[in-house]
Structures are given as C-alpha cells and as structure tokens.
Design an enzyme around this catalytic site. Structure first.
Site, PDB file in Angstrom:
ATOM      1  N   GLU A   1       0.839  -1.276   0.086  1.00 49.68           N
ATOM      2  CA  GLU A   1       0.063   0.063  -0.270  1.00 49.68           C
ATOM      3  C   GLU A   1       1.025   1.221   0.006  1.00 49.68           C
ATOM      4  O   GLU A   1       0.859   2.145   0.793  1.00 49.68           O
ATOM      5  CB  GLU A   1      -0.873   0.019   1.104  1.00 49.68           C
ATOM      6  CG  GLU A   1      -2.001  -1.026   0.956  1.00 49.68           C
ATOM      7  CD  GLU A   1      -2.907  -1.098   2.150  1.00 49.68           C
ATOM      8  OE1 GLU A   1      -4.103  -1.646   2.062  1.00 49.68           O
ATOM      9  OE2 GLU A   1      -2.411  -0.985   3.405  1.00 49.68           O
TER      10      GLU A   1
ATOM     11  N   GLU B   1      -4.969 -10.110   0.047  1.00 54.66           N
ATOM     12  CA  GLU B   1      -5.504  -9.947   1.279  1.00 54.66           C
ATOM     13  C   GLU B   1      -7.134  -9.921   0.818  1.00 54.66           C
ATOM     14  O   GLU B   1      -7.498  -9.515   0.048  1.00 54.66           O
ATOM     15  CB  GLU B   1      -5.402  -8.554   1.895  1.00 54.66           C
ATOM     16  CG  GLU B   1      -4.073  -8.181   2.509  1.00 54.66           C
ATOM     17  CD  GLU B   1      -3.788  -6.950   2.992  1.00 54.66           C
ATOM     18  OE1 GLU B   1      -4.848  -6.296   3.482  1.00 54.66           O
ATOM     19  OE2 GLU B   1      -2.791  -6.403   3.319  1.00 54.66           O
TER      20      GLU B   1
END
Length: 1012
Positions: A446, A517
């Site tokens: 991220e 994820e």
C-alpha cells in the site's frame, strides 16, 4: 545535538554497516540444530538481557555523552533487550492504520523525537581461530546510532532488517560497553506506515558473530531440477579466499553430493533421484560448508516455482495458496516475538489447513523462514515498506479517484526516495535468498506505484529470476503516465468483490490472480470464505489467497475484576490520532485463542470434499484438494450416520485413491432410517505424521443430508403435536390487556403491542420483561458501514404497536389475532405485521407472524422475537448447527446435531462486543434447569440466540471486560438474520445472504413445561 541528523537525511541510510548478505550462523564445529537453537553456537555471543536504559521525550533532552567509556549509568533504569519500550511503561501506545502520526513533511519528522539510550556491559574473549567480530542487530525501530567502548561504530535504519557492523578493531578482551541511541522516528518512518501499533526500541536479538579472518562472507544457493537430477549451484563470496569443502546429506544423513571451492565463484553439485520439497512433504537436504576453522550448516529444499500459461506451478503441479497474513504481535511482548511464539503460530496454522504465509508487511526474524522451510509453508516475503499516509493527506478535490491518482507523487514516484526503497528490497532479498520456502518477493504494501518500485522490481528480477514478484499497490498510479509492469508476475488485489475477479478473468487474465488480502477477519466473521473458495477453485488462474489476518493486535493491561484480560486497542491510551479497534481483525485472539472464523476457514479448506453420494447405489465421489499427495496417502476417512442428532452407525472407509485436484470413487452402503433428520458425516484424519501435526489429527469434515421422505426431527415434531387437552380457558380483556388462564398457566398479552408481558406456568413466571418483536442486532465489525443506514432508518429505536386485536375462543383454546406494525420515531412504518397467537388448553402457544416490509427501507439486521427469561433457565439443548456460532453465510465449520451447552458457553466473547452466538438452521431449542423449561420448535428452520447480555449492552460497551449481565436470559428466536460477510474491509454481503425479504411469514411453537 548529540548525533548528526542522519535521521532526516535520505542520502544517509546507513553508515559503516557491512554489505547485505545471506543469514547464517557459523560454529567452530558441525552443529545441526542451529535453526531453533542458534544460541548454542560457540561463534554466536548473544547480548540479550538486562540493559541500562533511559527514555527521553526529546532528542534535545540528551545532554550527556552517555555512550562514552565509563559513563556513570547508575541513574538509568533497566530494560530487557529485546523488547519495545512502550511495553516497559515508557512513552505511550498508539495504533494507526493509514495516517501518519506526525506531520507529512518528508523527509522531516517531529523535532522533539522521543528516543531511548541503551548501555550494556559484556565480556568478550577473542578467539584466535575466529578473531574477527561482527555486531548484529536483527531489528531496531526506527533508526539507531551505536558506539562500543566510547568509539562511534555506525548508524542504520530499516526497522525489520538486520544491520551488521565490523567491530573487530574496537572490541577488547574483558569488559566492553555497547551504547545505542534509538530514535522513535526517522525519515524511514515514512516507509514504515504499516497497519499496527507504533512501537520502538531494540525489539529483536543482538549478538556478536566470531569469524575467522579467512571465511565465507556470503553464499547464494540456486537449484535446477531436470528429470531425475538436481543441480545445486552455490555462489561463494569470501572475506579472504580459502578452501571450502561442501557436502550435501539427505534426511537420513547419507551423503548425496560432495564438492569444494577455493576462490570466489560458483560450485556445482548434483543430486541424483532428488526428493522434492512441498508443503505436504517438506523434505530438506542438509548443506555443510566446512573450512579450516569454521562450519556452516544450512538446508536446501529442492523445488521449482514457475508460471505457465498464467497458472502458478510448484514442481510441475498446479497449486493454490491457502494463505494468511501474519504480523509480529503479542499482547505482552509487542513486536518482540520469540521462537516459541512463532512455533505456536505455525502449529495453529498447520492445524487449520494453511500452507502459506505472507510476512505482512515487513521481513520477519530470519529464523522464521528456516522454520517455514522445515515445517512446510510457502512464503511471500515482503519488504519493510508501506507509505500509505500520502493517500490521506489533505486534498482540495477529495475524491477516491484523485487520491489514488496522486498517492504516488511524494514517495513512490519521487526519485529522491529511490535509494531508500531499493535498499529495503535489496536487504530483504539478500538476507533471505537461501530460504526456499520463499516463493514470492513482495515489494511492500500500500505505497502506490512509480519509478522507485520499477527500479526495485527490475533489480529483484535481475538478481533472482527464479522467484515470483508481486506488488498489489501497482494499480495506484498517476493515470496520465505509463509505467513498466514487465517485472511484476502476478495481478494481486485486496478485498475485491467476486464480480470484480470474474471480470478480470473474463476480460484480461494476462497474469495469475492473487488475493493478497481477502476475507477481513474482524470480530464476528468473515462470512464469505466458502464463496471465495468456490471462485478460487473454479479457475486455474486463481492461485489462491491470503486471509487478513492472523491475530488480533491488542495490549494486555492486566485482569479485570470479572477475570477477563483487559485488552486495549486504538484510542485506549489517550492518543488523539488512532483507528480504534481496526487492529482487532484476526483469526485468533491476542492470546492465540481460536476465533470461530478460524474454525470456519479450517473446514472450508479441508483436504477433501464429497462431490456426490448416491443413496441407492452407494457410490461416493470425493475430490482431493491437496496439491501433491494422493488422498489415500494423506487422510484416513471415517463416517457417522446420525438421526435427529444422535449417532446410529459409524465406520471407516477403505482407502480412497484420488490424485491431487482429482476425484476418487468408492462404494458405501448405509441403512438410512425411514424417518427423522439424517446426516452422513465424513471425518478426515491425517494419515501420516507431519511436522507440527500428529497422525490422526482431524483436518475437517463433510456433512450431507441423507434423510428420506419423512425428514423431520422427531424431537421437534413431538413438541409441535396437538396436546389433545380439552379444558375451558378463562379469557379476560380490558383496554390494554388480554388475560388467558388455564389449569397450569396464566398469560397476559398487551393489546398495545400484541405481545406477551406475562407468561406464568406451573406457578413460575418465565418472562422478566415483556416480549418484543426484534429487528436490531448489536452491529458486528462487518456491519460498520451498513449500520449507518440501519441507524438512519432508526432500526435500533424500533418498537411494536398494535392497531386492532381480535379474540376468538374455541373448544381447544383461544386464537388472538392482531394487526400491528414495527415503527420508530421520525420515519414511516417499517413493517406491517399480522400476529396470531393460538393458545392451547395445556399452555402451548403457536405463533404465526406475517410481515410486509416497506421496500424503501434497507435490508433488515434480523427479524424475530426477543424474550427475557428467568435466569435460572441456564441450560440449552438444541437441534441445529453447532457447537460454535453459525449464520447463513458462516456455518461451514458447524454441523447438524443435538447439542447441549450452558448459556454462558453460547456467548462468543469478542473483545469489542457485538452480535454473536447465534445458531443457524435449528428446528428445536430448549432452555431449562433441572425442574422446568421452555421450548421453541418449528416446521421451518430458524436461528436462535441465548445470552446473558442484551444487544443494547453489547452495542454500548466497547470492551468485553466492561460487559454487565442482564437480569435475564436474553432469548432471541429469529426468522432470519442478515449475513455476516467481511465488509469491514471487503465487499458488501452477497445477495444470497442479504435479509432483503419484503414479504415473509414466521411460524413457531412456544411451550413452557415442568419436568416429570
């Protein structure tokens, strides 16, 4: 200032550190047990223990040169190394997910940086055969300066990576002093914005390695597997050239290859008829590198990871990652995680059918990967990089599009950060390059995409073309620019809806799809494991996924008066910037107690599944979901046949042969009773002993219904039968109440609500408070977004009002019909309801509730009846799905049975209280004590919940230890509940699990009784 400002200088990441190298622990002689007992090596001197420590709120508060030789540390405290100083009572805890806890002003950090001064005296004796000394720090957050005997040694950063210094010329025989200044923040903190508590200090081991002057400095093991031959290439680097004897041994200690090398270069050894490593058979060869004064023992796993036609293969076999994201986290030790704690995690993961781990979002301690080699886990090793904070800085155009587009401007696509980002990737790859469990390098998490990640990927692929690369954040970039993705091997995503995945597979599919994820496991959840499983199995390009995440992150603060651990999360330490309980999103509690979500995962990913069973012919078809083992070699299968929850026959299946990802058939004839609810359950036990798993360990089960035409639970049916008692009931009415009295009972219905306010049977009052129609639930963490709609609709304030009531008395009882509604202040009528109660002479109550919902309103949280029962009714018995909680989309780990439990045990004690403990697909439930009880039974299945806590209490309290029991057993009998899902950080609840019915009818029977 006491130190140079390297901590805000992107051109000084390290000073005087040794070049990054592979991790290994040498010894003066051969030692085979150093993976888990490395401290036993005579060439490793651990410096762990009690160190002198002083905490400073600001770097400017340090006035003395505490690092000078013979500095008086009498007024210092003591702290354990390794540890984090917040856990020792210094500074304060802070949890943030995305936002930086300081101004976004890179590379600058707050001027008054908290810091810790460490001083430690230790004895050192120079070994003439190993006269060189290297000081290693395996983890320091965030940056540090180090001195020995008053002499400056160097500076380093990258919290989760080893920093090594040559201290040969500084150490002296006898007592030495090491001093370390650790800063809470540095420019590297902009790259360490991971979703976790922010902790500081020397949190991993510190040690000295004693090395000969002539010794191996680094080596890189590569393998090539061709037919029945494995080539092992070992590229060597030396401090000073010397002769190295190389041997490779198999598991039994037999030598299978010999070689030698005397100068920098590559030695090539060959292993005939090699045994390949995989997660179901983690076969390791032993590598012995022997020189005149030193021996290094390492391990080799022969395996090949590759992508062919957008499908990932290991050793030529298509694989699926059954993975989980794992942080270093413990409620007592914080980031400091011991080998024993890692073993606990790995054991639980094996027990629950995981075969892969992502080291989110930083490299773990180096021995972690050796353990994964040994115990059979594939690993995504992730660089210590997360620059999530730029996504959250102030934007005039505050849209997701603009935030995503500009996320990369300040770090990912700014060349000023190239060295820092590439350095972190290089250090990870260099340290862990010989760990074969690592099948994939991750550039970080991220941080958006840009030129710096292009460079990191390019270096990685050039250095190690044999492993796969991934970086999910590659999709976040300046949409007006063109970027290079050629060194990125998989298309990875977080929390996509199933429809998004299907769209990629249909329209693109140019790379394997990885769920890096998914299924956010926060609180009561997730509810979509099975749906993702079906998607993963349906397409070979779907290579699997990694559940978010392994454990709840919390800080333990002792024990409350009620005996519960006081767990703290974001905001509980007075911090202004925090993200509340978003860190409580694991499959296990902080102390590693198993969540029901982990049980759900385990059975979704059981090793085999029943594809079909023909009751007439007895043909049973099983599918093997393992990647490498034939089903007959991996599991033993037993079965149980139950009738109305009781086992009536059981046995063991003969071996069922099914190749990986293939079907196998067998014949099983059973005698199914003519009546009753009958289920055939298959239990899968491990056939062989594996690392961390004993033979016969239960890996999962299958359950199929085999009932015949009369498929009713007889226990439920018994309670539904007419009592046949003829007795005149007394019925009295006034403006607000209807009183119904029989020989053994006296009931009161409030005409204003059409619901019972009193329910006396055999002289006992069953209801402590009036009955309610119930559409609310204490929002789960996965309800965090829809609950705003629910509250906007005032579902949490809804109540029942009746308009008209009609009483019809007959020979066998009385029928009371009311027109009612569920309403709330300021909004229109939510539900229009017709409630009919039929009360028999013996006291049995038949309920028939017909509902019309105003379609303007959002999906309902639930619909049912809530009763507040005598607290003595503390024992539950039910036929339905158990023993753990179960919901319409979260019941894969539950099975149908006749269960008994205390009301206490039906409560799932989530750290942030929320809806819990419901049981799905029930036909009968009974609450009782030794003398009396109450039963609910129904023709159509329902859900129930029995708890000592009201939904209002669960919603109001923010921690489980704060909960106060009600004066009743809160008994909810539900027609339906909205699905659980994983919307806390994932897609909305799937359509098939939404409670979006507009017209529905709930029928059940309620029977108070006295035993005997």
């Amino acid at each position: 200032m006491i130190v140079p400002r390297y901590y805000e200088n992107l051109s000084v990441l390290h000073e005087n550190t040794m070049p990054a190298r592979a991790y290994y622990i040498p010894a003066s002689k051969r030692m085979d047990n150093l993976v888990e007992h490395r401290e036993e090596s005579d060439r490793m001197q651990l410096l762990n223990g009690a160190w002198k420590f002083q905490y400073f709120n600001s770097i400017y508060d340090i006035q003395d040169s505490f690092f000078e030789k013979n500095y008086d540390t009498e007024n210092f405290d003591e702290i354990q190394v390794p540890s984090v100083w917040q856990m020792a009572g210094y500074d304060t805890h802070q949890y943030t997910n995305i936002r930086y806890p300081f101004p976004f002003d890179p590379p600058y950090v707050p001027q008054d940086i908290p810091c810790g001064a460490y001083v430690h005296n230790f004895e050192y004796s120079r070994d003439e055969k190993a006269s060189k000394a290297f000081l290693n720090f395996e983890g320091v957050d965030s940056c540090f300066y180090v001195w020995i005997n008053g002499s400056y040694i160097g500076y380093s950063q990258v919290s989760h990576m080893t920093s090594e210094f040559d201290v040969t010329d500084i150490l002296q025989d006898g007592t030495n002093t090491v001093a370390v200044l650790v800063m809470k923040w540095c420019d590297g903190s902009y790259l360490e914005d991971q979703d976790k508590f922010r902790m500081s200090g020397i949190f991993r081991d510190v040690y000295i390695l004693k090395r000969p002057k002539q010794a191996i400095s680094d080596y890189h093991i590569k393998t090539r597997i061709e037919d029945m031959l494995a080539k092992v290439e070992i590229e060597m680097k030396f401090y000073s050239p010397l002769n190295v004897n190389i041997s490779i041994e198999d598991r039994n200690g037999a030598v299978v290859a010999l070689g030698s090398i005397a100068e920098e270069g590559t030695a090539v050894l060959e292993i005939a008829s090699p045994e390949l490593w995989n997660t179901e058979n983690p076969y390791l060869y032993k590598l012995i590198l022997e020189t005149e004064n030193e021996v290094i023992v390492d391990h080799i796993a022969l395996r090949k990871i590759e992508i062919k036609d957008q499908v990932i293969y290991l050793n030529g076999q298509k694989i699926k990652f059954r993975g989980v994201n794992r942080h270093d986290s413990d409620p007592v030790t914080g980031f400091t995680i011991s080998l024993e704690q890692i073993t606990t995690d790995l054991t639980l993961m094996k027990q629950h059918n995981f075969n892969a781990i992502r080291s989110s979002h930083y490299p773990n301690a180096p021995f972690f990967y050796e353990m994964c080699d040994k115990y059979g886990f594939m690993v995504i090793d992730e660089a210590d990089i997360e620059a999530h904070g730029p996504f959250m800085i102030y934007r005039k155009e505050d849209t997701d599009y603009n935030r995503f587009k500009r996320w990369n401007e300040m770090i990912a696509d700014d060349p000023a950060w190239e060295e820092a980002i590439v350095d972190r990737v290089k250090r990870m790859v260099e340290r862990d390059k010989n760990r074969f469990c690592i099948v994939m390098w991750s550039m970080g998490n991220e941080s958006a995409y840009g030129c710096n990640f292009e460079k990191a990927l390019e270096w990685t692929k050039n250095f190690d073309p044999d492993r796969i690369t991934q970086y999910e954040s590659a999709r976040y970039r300046n949409y007006d620019e063109t970027y290079d993705y050629s060194n990125l091997d998989v298309y990875s995503r977080m929390y996509p809806a199933l429809s998004e995945i299907q769209e990629y597979l249909d329209k693109d599919g140019s790379k394997p799809f990885l769920l890096v994820e998914y299924c956010h496991s926060m609180g009561n959840g997730p509810g979509d494991f099975e749906d993702y499983f079906q998607m993963i199995q349906d397409n070979d390009k779907m290579c699997g996924g990694f559940v978010w995440e392994w454990c709840d992150h919390a800080i333990a603060h002792g024990t409350a008066e009620n005996g519960k651990t006081i767990y703290a999360y974001g905001g509980d330490h007075g911090e202004e910037i925090h993200d509340s309980n978003f860190c409580m999103d694991g499959l296990v509690y902080p102390d590693r107690t198993v969540h029901t979500g982990l049980l759900e995962y385990k059975n979704v990913y059981r090793p085999a599944r029943v594809i079909s069973y023909d009751k007439e012919s007895g043909e049973l078809v099983l599918h093997n979901y393992m990647d490498f083992d034939d089903l007959k070699d991996y599991v033993k299968i037993s079965y149980e046949l139950t009738q109305d929850g009781l086992v009536i026959s059981k046995g063991k299946l003969p071996e069922v042969s099914a190749a990986p990802h293939s079907d196998g058939k067998i014949n099983l004839k059973i005698n199914v009773p003519e009546s009753g609810k009958c289920y055939l359950k298959f239990i899968y036990n491990l056939k062989k002993e594996l690392p961390l798993l004993d033979e016969d360990y239960i890996l999962g089960f299958d359950e199929i219904e085999v009932s015949k035409d009369d498929a009713k639970c007889k226990l439920a049916e018994k309670w539904l039968q007419k009592t046949g008692v003829d007795s005149e009931l007394q019925v009295k009415e006034n403006d607000t109440q209807i009183h119904i009295k029989g020989r053994e009972f006296a009931y009161t219905i409030d005409k204003r609500t059409a619901l019972f306010t009193e329910m006396k049977f055999a002289g006992r009052e069953y209801l402590n408070h009036p009955m309610e129609l119930n559409i609310w639930r204490a929002p789960t963490d996965n309800d965090m977004y829809i609950k705003s709609e629910w509250k906007k609709a005032h579902y949490d304030k809804a109540y029942t009002r009746a308009y008209t009531t009609e009483v019809v008395q007959g020979k066998h009882g009385v029928k009371i019909t009311s027109h009612a509604s569920v309403v709330a202040e300021t909004v229109q009528k939510i539900l229009d309801v017709t409630i009919t109660w039929k009360i028999e002479a013996a006291g049995k109550i038949d309920a028939d509730i017909a509902v019309t919902k105003d379609d303007e309103f959002p999906d309902l949280p639930r619909f049912g009846v809530r009763m507040f029962l005598d607290k003595k009714l503390s024992a539950a018995r039910y036929f339905g799905m158990g023993p753990q909680e179960s919901y319409c989309d979260k019941h894969q780990a539950a099975s149908h049975g006749l269960y008994q439990a205390n009301v206490d045990d039906l409560h799932e004690d989530y750290i942030r209280p929320q809806e819990n403990g419901s049981h799905y697909d029930c036909e009968y439930v009974e609450l009782n004590n030794s003398r009396y009880g109450i039963v609910v039974s129904a023709e159509n299945a329902f859900s129930f919940n029995a708890s000592y806590y009201t939904q209002e209490e669960l919603e109001k309290k923010t921690h489980n230890y704060e909960l106060t029991e009600s004066d009743s057993v809160v008994f909810c009998v539900d027609y339906a509940l909205n699905g659980i899902g994983s919307n806390s950080c994932g897609p909305v609840v799937l359509d098939q699990y939404r409670f979006d019915d507009v017209l529905f009818r709930f029928q059940f029977t309620l029977i108070p009784y006295v035993k005997g």
